[in-house]
Motif scaffolding. Structure first.
Motif, PDB file in Angstrom:
ATOM      1  N   LEU A   1       0.824  -1.203   0.000  1.00 49.09           N
ATOM      2  CA  LEU A   1       0.000   0.000   0.000  1.00 49.09           C
ATOM      3  C   LEU A   1       0.862   1.258   0.000  1.00 49.09           C
ATOM      4  O   LEU A   1       0.522   2.259  -0.626  1.00 49.09           O
ATOM      5  N   ASP A   2       1.985   1.201   0.704  1.00 47.79           N
ATOM      6  CA  ASP A   2       2.878   2.358   0.743  1.00 47.79           C
ATOM      7  C   ASP A   2       3.710   2.491  -0.522  1.00 47.79           C
ATOM      8  O   ASP A   2       3.852   3.584  -1.083  1.00 47.79           O
TER       9      ASP A   2
ATOM     10  N   ASP B   1       1.224   6.421   2.157  1.00 50.74           N
ATOM     11  CA  ASP B   1       1.744   7.293   3.209  1.00 50.74           C
ATOM     12  C   ASP B   1       1.958   8.735   2.751  1.00 50.74           C
ATOM     13  O   ASP B   1       2.031   9.636   3.585  1.00 50.74           O
ATOM     14  N   ARG B   2       2.101   8.944   1.452  1.00 51.83           N
ATOM     15  CA  ARG B   2       2.353  10.316   0.988  1.00 51.83           C
ATOM     16  C   ARG B   2       1.070  11.066   0.606  1.00 51.83           C
ATOM     17  O   ARG B   2       1.126  12.234   0.239  1.00 51.83           O
ATOM     18  N   ILE B   3      -0.074  10.383   0.682  1.00 57.72           N
ATOM     19  CA  ILE B   3      -1.337  11.017   0.290  1.00 57.72           C
ATOM     20  C   ILE B   3      -1.857  11.868   1.450  1.00 57.72           C
ATOM     21  O   ILE B   3      -2.005  11.380   2.568  1.00 57.72           O
ATOM     22  N   HIS B   4      -2.159  13.130   1.191  1.00 60.19           N
ATOM     23  CA  HIS B   4      -2.520  14.069   2.258  1.00 60.19           C
ATOM     24  C   HIS B   4      -4.023  14.292   2.381  1.00 60.19           C
ATOM     25  O   HIS B   4      -4.447  15.199   3.108  1.00 60.19           O
ATOM     26  N   THR B   5      -4.834  13.511   1.679  1.00 63.30           N
ATOM     27  CA  THR B   5      -6.288  13.620   1.819  1.00 63.30           C
ATOM     28  C   THR B   5      -6.687  13.364   3.268  1.00 63.30           C
ATOM     29  O   THR B   5      -6.259  12.384   3.869  1.00 63.30           O
ATOM     30  N   ARG B   6      -7.502  14.272   3.848  1.00 65.27           N
ATOM     31  CA  ARG B   6      -7.819  14.102   5.263  1.00 65.27           C
ATOM     32  C   ARG B   6      -9.210  14.612   5.666  1.00 65.27           C
ATOM     33  O   ARG B   6      -9.642  14.388   6.794  1.00 65.27           O
ATOM     34  N   SER B   7      -9.919  15.314   4.765  1.00 68.26           N
ATOM     35  CA  SER B   7     -11.182  15.943   5.148  1.00 68.26           C
ATOM     36  C   SER B   7     -12.273  14.919   5.430  1.00 68.26           C
ATOM     37  O   SER B   7     -12.505  14.001   4.639  1.00 68.26           O
ATOM     38  N   ASP B   8     -12.936  15.080   6.559  1.00 61.98           N
ATOM     39  CA  ASP B   8     -14.083  14.248   6.939  1.00 61.98           C
ATOM     40  C   ASP B   8     -13.766  12.759   6.751  1.00 61.98           C
ATOM     41  O   ASP B   8     -12.792  12.279   7.296  1.00 61.98           O
ATOM     42  N   HIS B   9     -14.602  12.054   5.951  1.00 55.24           N
ATOM     43  CA  HIS B   9     -14.417  10.603   5.766  1.00 55.24           C
ATOM     44  C   HIS B   9     -13.609  10.272   4.508  1.00 55.24           C
ATOM     45  O   HIS B   9     -13.490   9.088   4.168  1.00 55.24           O
TER      46      HIS B   9
END
Length: 367
Positions: free
Chosen positions: A305-306, A312-320
């Motif tokens: 996956l990494d 690990d480098r994906i910065h998506t973080r909003s809500d779900h």
């Protein structure tokens, strides 16, 4: 592809009724994009536009392709529990077609992984932490659960409560070696193989004493040389005294194991001894296989996956959004792992992006 749409029709659409794109169509485009290496909602929208002609054979494109804002809004609002339930529905049916391996039956490894990029540094938040159940023999992710307040133990018990573990043996590292987790596994019809360390002081000490001087002739051993490294392992299994299950509070505890390992690399030698408890008495060679199988969750799931998906480098973080896209990556990894072509996961991802025929063959597995 029709199978994929039918599978995810059970997921409630979090948007208003007057929408231009049906939810199953959005999920299908997003999943196809992730199979081809898309990491963000912007990537997914670009993929949809680039593959519009091919996707138009399976998805209604009367309103064009969804924008990145549409993908972002859907994945931010989509209920992760309902989405994961649809995922589990597919993997359960898929796993039922796989053959049983070994005396221990199917081995289900449970472990957690942080998405290091999925955090808000301005708010000093901790990264998203997910726990998965992994069918070790068949390289299949069965379920995913977000760790509430980063409590991996709580998430693991949630997953255990959702799975039918009849005939399975569940493995976990020392973090999960608790009475409640053992009882939860037994309640779902499974057996456990849990690593025991100093955090279970009295039990750990008792196992060390019981297996302090094992007979070398009773050991099962394996050895391998790869990448300039030599590894040797030996395992012993002993039945526990009848009162141990009650004395230490582990339901159905009936056996313990000692695993000695030796590693030589770059002229250095390292030794290690680990202990485990079992609710099913296994011969030493099978106990060794079970404990070794647990660590495939690291190198055949987390590492891929990494490295292949860049998680690990994906910065998506909003809500779900981060949690839902992580589930798509795990579904994609399941399909790529079981594609029969003799290619690396990275090569399969690239080939899916280059070849519409290959991408369609992958999606055809969703039935």
């Amino acid at each position: 592809m029709r199978g994929f749409q039918a599978l995810f029709e059970i997921v409630p659409d979090p948007r208003r009724a007057n929408v231009s794109h049906a939810l199953p169509d959005i999920l299908l485009i997003a999943f196809a994009a992730v199979l081809c290496g898309a990491e963000t909602c912007v990537d997914i929208a670009e993929f949809g536009e680039a593959k519009r002609e091919m996707l138009g054979e399976f998805v209604e494109m009367g309103h064009g392709t969804p924008s990145h804002d549409t993908f972002s809004r859907v994945f931010r609002l989509l209920d992760p529990s309902a989405f994961e339930a649809a995922f589990r529905r597919f993997t359960s049916a898929f796993a039922a077609t796989l053959e049983r391996q070994g005396l221990a039956g199917p081995i289900i490894a449970i472990d957690g992984k942080s998405l290091r990029g999925a955090l808000d540094t301005a708010r000093c938040t901790m990264p998203l932490h997910l726990v998965t159940a992994w069918a070790a023999d068949h390289r299949l992710i069965l379920s995913q659960c977000r760790a509430p307040n980063r409590s991996e133990v709580t998430a693991a018990r949630t997953i255990i409560a959702l799975l039918d573990l009849t005939g399975c043996i569940v493995t976990a590292d020392a973090l999960h070696a608790s009475r409640k987790t053992a009882s939860a596994i037994r309640a779902r019809g499974g057996d456990y193989a849990l690593v025991i360390k100093g955090n279970r002081g009295p039990l750990h000490q008792a196992i060390q004493t019981l297996l302090a001087d094992p007979d070398p002739a009773q050991a099962a051993s394996t050895s391998e040389t790869a990448h300039g490294r030599y590894e040797e392992r030996r395992a012993w299994v002993a039945k526990t005294p009848p009162d141990w299950a009650q004395l230490y509070g582990f339901e159905a505890l009936c056996a313990v194991a000692r695993i000695d390992s030796l590693r030589r690399s770059n002229g250095r030698e390292q030794t290690d001894t680990r202990y485990a408890i079992f609710s099913r008495l296994l011969p030493p060679h099978e106990a060794l296989r079970v404990i070794r199988a647990h660590w495939t969750i690291e190198n055949q799931q987390h590492w891929l996956l990494d490295v292949a998906f860049g998680e690990d480098r994906i910065h998506t973080r909003s809500d779900h959004c981060a949690e839902n896209l992580a589930l798509l990556r795990r579904l994609a990894l399941n399909l790529l792992q079981h594609d029969p072509r003799k290619l690396s996961i990275r090569a399969k991802i690239k080939r899916a992006g280059w070849s519409d025929h290959y991408l369609s063959s992958l999606l055809a597995q969703m039935r």
